[in-house]
Design a protein around this motif. Structure first.
Motif, PDB file in Angstrom:
ATOM      1  N   LEU A  90       0.839  -1.201   0.000  1.00  0.00           N
ATOM      2  CA  LEU A  90       0.000   0.000   0.000  1.00  0.00           C
ATOM      3  C   LEU A  90       0.876   1.255   0.000  1.00  0.00           C
ATOM      4  O   LEU A  90       0.614   2.210  -0.736  1.00  0.00           O
ATOM      5  CB  LEU A  90      -0.925   0.002   1.221  1.00  0.00           C
ATOM      6  N   GLY A  91       1.925   1.236   0.819  1.00  0.00           N
ATOM      7  CA  GLY A  91       2.853   2.369   0.843  1.00  0.00           C
ATOM      8  C   GLY A  91       3.535   2.563  -0.498  1.00  0.00           C
ATOM      9  O   GLY A  91       3.716   3.695  -0.961  1.00  0.00           O
ATOM     10  N   ALA A  92       3.912   1.449  -1.133  1.00  0.00           N
ATOM     11  CA  ALA A  92       4.585   1.531  -2.430  1.00  0.00           C
ATOM     12  C   ALA A  92       3.663   2.118  -3.492  1.00  0.00           C
ATOM     13  O   ALA A  92       4.086   2.959  -4.302  1.00  0.00           O
ATOM     14  CB  ALA A  92       5.056   0.136  -2.859  1.00  0.00           C
ATOM     15  N   ILE A  93       2.404   1.704  -3.504  1.00  0.00           N
ATOM     16  CA  ILE A  93       1.455   2.187  -4.510  1.00  0.00           C
ATOM     17  C   ILE A  93       1.165   3.677  -4.329  1.00  0.00           C
ATOM     18  O   ILE A  93       1.251   4.464  -5.281  1.00  0.00           O
ATOM     19  CB  ILE A  93       0.145   1.367  -4.439  1.00  0.00           C
ATOM     20  N   ILE A  94       0.835   4.071  -3.098  1.00  0.00           N
ATOM     21  CA  ILE A  94       0.483   5.474  -2.856  1.00  0.00           C
ATOM     22  C   ILE A  94       1.701   6.388  -3.000  1.00  0.00           C
ATOM     23  O   ILE A  94       1.647   7.432  -3.662  1.00  0.00           O
ATOM     24  CB  ILE A  94      -0.149   5.632  -1.458  1.00  0.00           C
ATOM     25  N   CYS A  95       2.834   5.989  -2.401  1.00  0.00           N
ATOM     26  CA  CYS A  95       4.047   6.817  -2.507  1.00  0.00           C
ATOM     27  C   CYS A  95       4.573   6.829  -3.944  1.00  0.00           C
ATOM     28  O   CYS A  95       5.125   7.846  -4.390  1.00  0.00           O
ATOM     29  CB  CYS A  95       5.125   6.300  -1.558  1.00  0.00           C
ATOM     30  N   GLY A  96       4.415   5.719  -4.655  1.00  0.00           N
ATOM     31  CA  GLY A  96       4.834   5.687  -6.056  1.00  0.00           C
ATOM     32  C   GLY A  96       4.056   6.691  -6.891  1.00  0.00           C
ATOM     33  O   GLY A  96       4.628   7.441  -7.684  1.00  0.00           O
ATOM     34  N   HIS A  97       2.750   6.728  -6.699  1.00  0.00           N
ATOM     35  CA  HIS A  97       1.893   7.679  -7.424  1.00  0.00           C
ATOM     36  C   HIS A  97       2.281   9.122  -7.077  1.00  0.00           C
ATOM     37  O   HIS A  97       2.472   9.952  -7.968  1.00  0.00           O
ATOM     38  CB  HIS A  97       0.433   7.424  -7.058  1.00  0.00           C
ATOM     39  N   LEU A  98       2.440   9.394  -5.783  1.00  0.00           N
ATOM     40  CA  LEU A  98       2.777  10.755  -5.355  1.00  0.00           C
ATOM     41  C   LEU A  98       4.197  11.137  -5.780  1.00  0.00           C
ATOM     42  O   LEU A  98       4.455  12.289  -6.136  1.00  0.00           O
ATOM     43  CB  LEU A  98       2.634  10.879  -3.839  1.00  0.00           C
ATOM     44  N   GLY A  99       5.107  10.182  -5.748  1.00  0.00           N
ATOM     45  CA  GLY A  99       6.485  10.458  -6.149  1.00  0.00           C
ATOM     46  C   GLY A  99       6.608  10.807  -7.615  1.00  0.00           C
ATOM     47  O   GLY A  99       7.464  11.611  -8.002  1.00  0.00           O
ATOM     48  N   ASP A 100       5.741  10.230  -8.450  1.00  0.00           N
ATOM     49  CA  ASP A 100       5.738  10.566  -9.878  1.00  0.00           C
ATOM     50  C   ASP A 100       5.032  11.893 -10.150  1.00  0.00           C
ATOM     51  O   ASP A 100       5.226  12.492 -11.206  1.00  0.00           O
ATOM     52  CB  ASP A 100       5.049   9.447 -10.684  1.00  0.00           C
ATOM     53  N   LYS A 101       4.201  12.337  -9.215  1.00  0.00           N
ATOM     54  CA  LYS A 101       3.504  13.614  -9.383  1.00  0.00           C
ATOM     55  C   LYS A 101       4.224  14.778  -8.686  1.00  0.00           C
ATOM     56  O   LYS A 101       4.309  15.879  -9.228  1.00  0.00           O
ATOM     57  CB  LYS A 101       2.078  13.520  -8.818  1.00  0.00           C
ATOM     58  N   GLY A 151       5.617  -0.055   8.009  1.00  0.00           N
ATOM     59  CA  GLY A 151       5.516  -0.792   6.750  1.00  0.00           C
ATOM     60  C   GLY A 151       5.108   0.106   5.595  1.00  0.00           C
ATOM     61  O   GLY A 151       5.644   0.014   4.494  1.00  0.00           O
ATOM     62  N   PHE A 152       4.142   1.008   5.853  1.00  0.00           N
ATOM     63  CA  PHE A 152       3.691   1.948   4.824  1.00  0.00           C
ATOM     64  C   PHE A 152       4.853   2.831   4.366  1.00  0.00           C
ATOM     65  O   PHE A 152       5.091   2.999   3.170  1.00  0.00           O
ATOM     66  CB  PHE A 152       2.556   2.812   5.378  1.00  0.00           C
ATOM     67  N   ALA A 153       5.579   3.400   5.331  1.00  0.00           N
ATOM     68  CA  ALA A 153       6.694   4.290   4.993  1.00  0.00           C
ATOM     69  C   ALA A 153       7.804   3.544   4.259  1.00  0.00           C
ATOM     70  O   ALA A 153       8.367   4.050   3.283  1.00  0.00           O
ATOM     71  CB  ALA A 153       7.245   4.941   6.261  1.00  0.00           C
ATOM     72  N   LEU A 154       8.090   2.336   4.711  1.00  0.00           N
ATOM     73  CA  LEU A 154       9.171   1.562   4.088  1.00  0.00           C
ATOM     74  C   LEU A 154       8.803   1.109   2.686  1.00  0.00           C
ATOM     75  O   LEU A 154       9.679   0.951   1.825  1.00  0.00           O
ATOM     76  CB  LEU A 154       9.521   0.353   4.957  1.00  0.00           C
ATOM     77  N   GLY A 155       7.508   0.902   2.452  1.00  0.00           N
ATOM     78  CA  GLY A 155       7.068   0.544   1.109  1.00  0.00           C
ATOM     79  C   GLY A 155       7.389   1.633   0.105  1.00  0.00           C
ATOM     80  O   GLY A 155       7.762   1.357  -1.041  1.00  0.00           O
ATOM     81  N   GLY A 156       7.236   2.882   0.525  1.00  0.00           N
ATOM     82  CA  GLY A 156       7.586   3.994  -0.350  1.00  0.00           C
ATOM     83  C   GLY A 156       9.064   4.307  -0.341  1.00  0.00           C
ATOM     84  O   GLY A 156       9.633   4.743  -1.337  1.00  0.00           O
ATOM     85  N   GLU A 157       9.722   4.048   0.791  1.00  0.00           N
ATOM     86  CA  GLU A 157      11.142   4.384   0.963  1.00  0.00           C
ATOM     87  C   GLU A 157      12.048   3.569   0.045  1.00  0.00           C
ATOM     88  O   GLU A 157      12.977   4.110  -0.571  1.00  0.00           O
ATOM     89  CB  GLU A 157      11.543   4.148   2.423  1.00  0.00           C
ATOM     90  N   SER A 158      11.788   2.258  -0.050  1.00  0.00           N
ATOM     91  CA  SER A 158      12.722   1.388  -0.768  1.00  0.00           C
ATOM     92  C   SER A 158      12.890   1.807  -2.229  1.00  0.00           C
ATOM     93  O   SER A 158      14.019   1.987  -2.710  1.00  0.00           O
ATOM     94  CB  SER A 158      12.255  -0.076  -0.676  1.00  0.00           C
ATOM     95  N   THR A 159      11.786   1.997  -2.943  1.00  0.00           N
ATOM     96  CA  THR A 159      11.867   2.398  -4.349  1.00  0.00           C
ATOM     97  C   THR A 159      12.322   3.839  -4.492  1.00  0.00           C
ATOM     98  O   THR A 159      13.149   4.162  -5.356  1.00  0.00           O
ATOM     99  CB  THR A 159      10.503   2.210  -5.043  1.00  0.00           C
ATOM    100  N   GLY A 160      11.823   4.728  -3.651  1.00  0.00           N
ATOM    101  CA  GLY A 160      12.190   6.136  -3.734  1.00  0.00           C
ATOM    102  C   GLY A 160      13.675   6.353  -3.513  1.00  0.00           C
ATOM    103  O   GLY A 160      14.314   7.167  -4.198  1.00  0.00           O
ATOM    104  N   ALA A 161      14.248   5.634  -2.545  1.00  0.00           N
ATOM    105  CA  ALA A 161      15.680   5.754  -2.275  1.00  0.00           C
ATOM    106  C   ALA A 161      16.497   5.295  -3.481  1.00  0.00           C
ATOM    107  O   ALA A 161      17.520   5.899  -3.829  1.00  0.00           O
ATOM    108  CB  ALA A 161      16.046   4.936  -1.041  1.00  0.00           C
ATOM    109  N   GLN A 162      16.045   4.224  -4.117  1.00  0.00           N
ATOM    110  CA  GLN A 162      16.738   3.731  -5.304  1.00  0.00           C
ATOM    111  C   GLN A 162      16.736   4.786  -6.410  1.00  0.00           C
ATOM    112  O   GLN A 162      17.773   5.056  -7.030  1.00  0.00           O
ATOM    113  CB  GLN A 162      16.082   2.438  -5.793  1.00  0.00           C
ATOM    114  N   LEU A 163      15.576   5.388  -6.654  1.00  0.00           N
ATOM    115  CA  LEU A 163      15.481   6.395  -7.718  1.00  0.00           C
ATOM    116  C   LEU A 163      16.280   7.645  -7.380  1.00  0.00           C
ATOM    117  O   LEU A 163      16.852   8.284  -8.270  1.00  0.00           O
ATOM    118  CB  LEU A 163      14.017   6.756  -7.983  1.00  0.00           C
TER     119      LEU A 163
END
Length: 455
Positions: A73-84, A130-142
């Motif tokens: 859930l964190g990855a999906i929501i943070c992924g959407h917001l990170g692209d916007k 878990g929510f924060a880490l879901g967004g953190e892992s991909t965002g940190a990579q990018l």
């Protein structure tokens, strides 16, 4: 500013970017290992004392699972917001939520103090983590890959890949140090809290560095187009790039399944089935993680020389071959062969994980890169990684103590992974500033809108 000064400024920013990304990734894996170890030992007595020991252990492990379940859930929501909104803004948010959650776990009263509120608050904090880490892992990579120069993306990717084994060594080392230098009662009272509270220092350092990192060049270029202002990144990546998401998710199912097989099931197999002392089991795992550090960095750097596909195929082939002799070597109960087998196996698993950040980032255009990478990464962990320890235990029992059922499932994941690698296009040197055209995005959004109105 002259050319030399500009080059120095760019290099300093790249160094800050990879440092900021590495600290966030390291904290993620430090928390993963730390909480996993404590959930199986200390937390059942402190937060579920009214249950019998077995039920308390299951309830405690369930709080660990809640954190894993919240990651998609964190990855999906943070992924959407990170692209916007941008990578940097999301990274500041996720590292703050993660750090505050970890610190609050360290200060959390136990069941003896506040009753049923203690486990309820523990579950809530695990969901936030878990929510924060879901967004953190991909965002940190990018954050790291989009700042890197084209010839060093693989190297930066490998540096992120070594954070996992390094953090596991650190977490196990901290727990070993604390538990061996203080009485058991003191460790149960306050000793276990120290790593959680101290982890907040890493968050402060991470925030400080991230505040000094500029937005990635790829997203800055995206802002100058109209694409960022139209459409929905999540909807667009599923409409325009679902094949790419599926391919890279299937690829990462192999490394994810084998990683959890080694770090969770292998330890149980060695200590419980083979009767090897627990201290020896931990030493084997720590030695294997040293090999994994070398493997992650080697994978990333090699991919800069020979390409992502060839390097990934080498790692995938090595783990596939190792699967068929791994348990036979462990069955020898001889320390050096066991260490070599676990080191080789985990080393080549992390060899692929060291390439994963750059392979995922290069596969998607900037406007959907965060969403696409996050879906592929968390999808693989949800399908193959998370369920693997439980599946391995069930298959082991089903096959009357024979590991061949586990081998068959992992080999299937590995073969699917290898096929996904071999059918993927090579992305080495690709332009990271590319985006979907405005017409494509508007077309995808318009079609989705028409479909919703038709329903």
């Amino acid at each position: 500013m002259d050319q030399q000064s500009q080059l120095s400024a760019h290099q300093a920013m790249r160094t800050r970017a990879v440092t900021a990304a590495a600290i966030g990734t390291a904290l993620e894996w430090f928390d993963f290992t730390l909480y996993g170890a404590l959930a199986a030992t200390v937390l059942p007595r402190l937060f579920f004392p009214s249950m019998n020991p077995t039920s308390a252990l299951l309830a405690s492990l369930a709080t660990f699972g809640v954190g894993l379940a919240a990651r998609p859930l964190g990855a999906i929501i943070c992924g959407h917001l990170g692209d916007k909104l941008g990578r940097r803004n999301l990274m500041l948010g996720t590292v703050t939520v993660m750090g505050v959650s970890s610190m609050l776990i360290g200060f959390l009263p136990t069941y003896a103090s506040i009753g049923v509120w203690a486990p309820m608050l523990l579950v809530l904090l695990r969901i936030l983590q878990g929510f924060a880490l879901g967004g953190e892992s991909t965002g940190a990579q990018l954050m790291a890959i989009e700042h890197a120069s084209p010839d060093r993306r693989g190297k930066y990717s490998g540096l992120l890949g070594l954070c996992s084994p390094l953090s596991q060594i650190m977490a196990n080392g901290v727990l070993l140090l604390l538990s061996s230098t203080m009485p058991a009662q003191a460790f149960d009272t306050y000793g276990w809290r120290i790593p959680f509270i101290l982890s907040f220092i890493l968050v402060i350092v991470g925030l400080y560095i991230r505040l000094r990192v500029s937005e990635t060049p790829a997203f800055v270029a995206l802002r100058k187009t109209e694409v960022v202002h139209v459409g929905s990144p999540l909807r667009d990546v599923l409409h325009l790039h679902w094949r790419t998401v599926l391919r890279w998710m299937l690829f990462f199912c192999g490394p994810a399944a084998i990683f959890y097989l080694i770090v969770v099931f292998s330890l149980s197999y060695v200590t419980k089935t083979l009767g090897v002392p627990k201290q020896t089991g931990f030493l084997l795992l720590m030695g294997a993680n040293v090999c994994a550090i070398v493997g992650a960095l080697a994978g990333g750097m090699l991919s800069d020389r020979i390409g992502r596909r060839k390097a990934l195929a080498i790692g995938s082939t090595a783990t596939l071959l190792m699967l068929f002799v791994y348990f036979q070597i462990l069955d020898t109960k001889s320390f050096v062969p066991m260490l070599a087998a676990m080191g080789f196996f985990l080393g080549f698993t992390q060899f692929q994980s060291g390439i994963q950040p750059v392979a995922f980032a290069e596969a998607f255009p900037t406007n959907v890169r965060y969403s696409g990478s996050a879906l592929a990464y968390t999808g693989a962990n949800l399908v193959a990684g998370g369920p693997m320890p439980v599946l391995a235990v069930w298959l082991f029992a089903l096959c009357n103590g024979s590991p061949w059922g586990v081998v068959a499932v992992c080999a299937t994941f590995n073969v699917i992974s290898l096929i996904a690698i071999l059918t993927a296009p090579e992305t080495l040197g690709i332009d990271m500033n590319r985006v979907d055209s405005a017409e494509e995005v508007i077309g995808a959004s318009g079609q989705a809108s028409m479909q919703s109105h038709s329903h």
